[in-house]
Design an enzyme around this catalytic site. Structure first.
Site, mmCIF file in Angstrom:
data_model
loop_
_atom_site.group_PDB
_atom_site.id
_atom_site.type_symbol
_atom_site.label_atom_id
_atom_site.label_comp_id
_atom_site.label_asym_id
_atom_site.label_seq_id
_atom_site.Cartn_x
_atom_site.Cartn_y
_atom_site.Cartn_z
ATOM 1 N N GLU A 146 0.828 -1.206 0.000
ATOM 2 C CA GLU A 146 0.000 0.000 0.000
ATOM 3 C C GLU A 146 0.866 1.261 0.000
ATOM 4 O O GLU A 146 1.633 1.481 0.937
ATOM 5 C CB GLU A 146 -0.891 0.022 1.248
ATOM 6 C CG GLU A 146 -1.711 1.293 1.388
ATOM 7 C CD GLU A 146 -2.373 1.431 2.758
ATOM 8 O OE1 GLU A 146 -3.373 2.170 2.843
ATOM 9 O OE2 GLU A 146 -1.882 0.813 3.724
ATOM 10 N N ASP A 181 -5.565 2.703 -1.224
ATOM 11 C CA ASP A 181 -6.207 3.603 -0.273
ATOM 12 C C ASP A 181 -6.455 4.937 -0.978
ATOM 13 O O ASP A 181 -5.514 5.673 -1.294
ATOM 14 C CB ASP A 181 -5.319 3.786 0.958
ATOM 15 C CG ASP A 181 -6.027 4.514 2.082
ATOM 16 O OD1 ASP A 181 -6.598 5.592 1.815
ATOM 17 O OD2 ASP A 181 -5.993 4.032 3.223
ATOM 18 N N GLN A 207 -9.442 1.080 0.392
ATOM 19 C CA GLN A 207 -9.772 1.755 1.647
ATOM 20 C C GLN A 207 -10.162 3.199 1.358
ATOM 21 O O GLN A 207 -9.716 3.792 0.361
ATOM 22 C CB GLN A 207 -8.590 1.714 2.614
ATOM 23 C CG GLN A 207 -8.314 0.314 3.148
ATOM 24 C CD GLN A 207 -7.081 0.250 4.015
ATOM 25 O OE1 GLN A 207 -6.067 0.870 3.737
ATOM 26 N NE2 GLN A 207 -7.164 -0.531 5.097
ATOM 27 N N GLU A 243 -11.341 3.130 6.728
ATOM 28 C CA GLU A 243 -10.197 3.419 7.588
ATOM 29 C C GLU A 243 -10.121 4.930 7.820
ATOM 30 O O GLU A 243 -9.232 5.613 7.317
ATOM 31 C CB GLU A 243 -8.894 2.892 6.964
ATOM 32 C CG GLU A 243 -7.737 2.898 7.950
ATOM 33 C CD GLU A 243 -6.427 2.462 7.316
ATOM 34 O OE1 GLU A 243 -5.658 1.751 7.978
ATOM 35 O OE2 GLU A 243 -6.166 2.855 6.159
#
Length: 264
Positions: A146, A181, A207, A243
């Site tokens: 990530e 993300d 995310q 998140e």
């Protein structure tokens, strides 16, 4: 339909950690993720999942000394043995929790690192990820990487989408995937829909959080309804991890997710 997973490290902090599973289920979440499971036994966590009928979606490999500021081991020269132990430990939990993928945090570059240091980290990163994917494949699990923005996490080794995609290409492992993300990408690069489209085949998990303050997805500069619509059109079947840091009470802030099955 978008499937939402509650990140229990950030959401429902009104409750003790083990009580967050039932709080998430009561709010309409079907899956959960969190940073690390290792403070609890895999048996305890399995029981919480079974009692709440939740799916364990994601967690991270042990990150080194988190309290001392370490943020992963995967790219750190000289820590290879510790990284390998962390892979074995994470996969033991993943098996018990029936979790399909685990995230290998890359770690931090030394402040003021030069090109030689960065090359050493890159070579270590590739070697360690090759080991991790080999071990994970034996159990049918994915390893995720990530890009994390360097405003929230200064000196993080992996911070750009192109950098992550180059790692995936270099290793060519079918079980090495991108943890995309959208919050981190917005801060570093923006152009979220195009990144989503170009990298779609490599994505193992997504995310979300509002930008720039990392609150609810309906707060800030990102049009998440448009992104979710595009995800559905692309045929995304994975989970979307929430998140973010609630601006107030977690449950009261879930109005943004009513269309996706959440309850306030």
């Amino acid at each position: 339909m978008i499937r939402l997973a509650a990140n229990l490290s950030m959401l429902f902090n009104e409750h003790d950690f083990m009580d967050r599973f039932s709080a998430a289920a009561d709010a309409g979440f079907k899956g959960v993720e969190y940073l690390f499971p290792y403070a609890y036994s895999a048996r305890e966590l399995r029981q919480a999942l079974d009692e709440t009928h939740l799916t364990q979606v994601l967690f991270n490999l042990p990150p080194g000394d988190w309290d001392a500021g370490e943020r992963g081991l995967a790219s750190l020269p000289g820590r290879e043995a510790e990284f390998r132990d962390s892979v074995i430990e994470a996969l033991r939990y993943a098996e018990m929790l029936n979790c399909p993928h685990v995230h290998a945090m890359a770690g931090l570059l030394p402040e003021g690192s030069d090109a030689t240091t960065q090359a050493d980290h890159q070579a270590t990163y590739l070697r360690n990820l090759r080991y991790a994917t080999t071990e994970a494949a034996k159990l049918g699990k994915d390893i995720l990487i990530e890009p994390i923005n360097t405003r929230d996490m200064p000196h993080y080794f992996l911070s750009r989408q192109a950098q992550a995609m180059a790692v995936l290409k270099a290793l060519g492992a079918s079980n090495l995937k991108l943890q995309f993300d959208l919050y981190h990408c917005q801060i570093m690069e923006g152009d979220l829909i195009r990144h989503l489209e170009h990298q779609f085949s490599a994505i193992g998990h997504i995310q979300v959080a509002g930008a720039p303050e990392r609150h609810e997805p309906d707060v800030g500069e990102v049009n998440y309804p448009a992104l979710f619509t595009r995800l559905e059109a692309l045929g995304y079947s994975g989970w979307v991890g929430c998140e973010y840091r609630p601006a107030g009470d977690t449950r009261q802030g879930l109005g943004w997710g009513r269309h996706y099955g959440l309850r306030t």
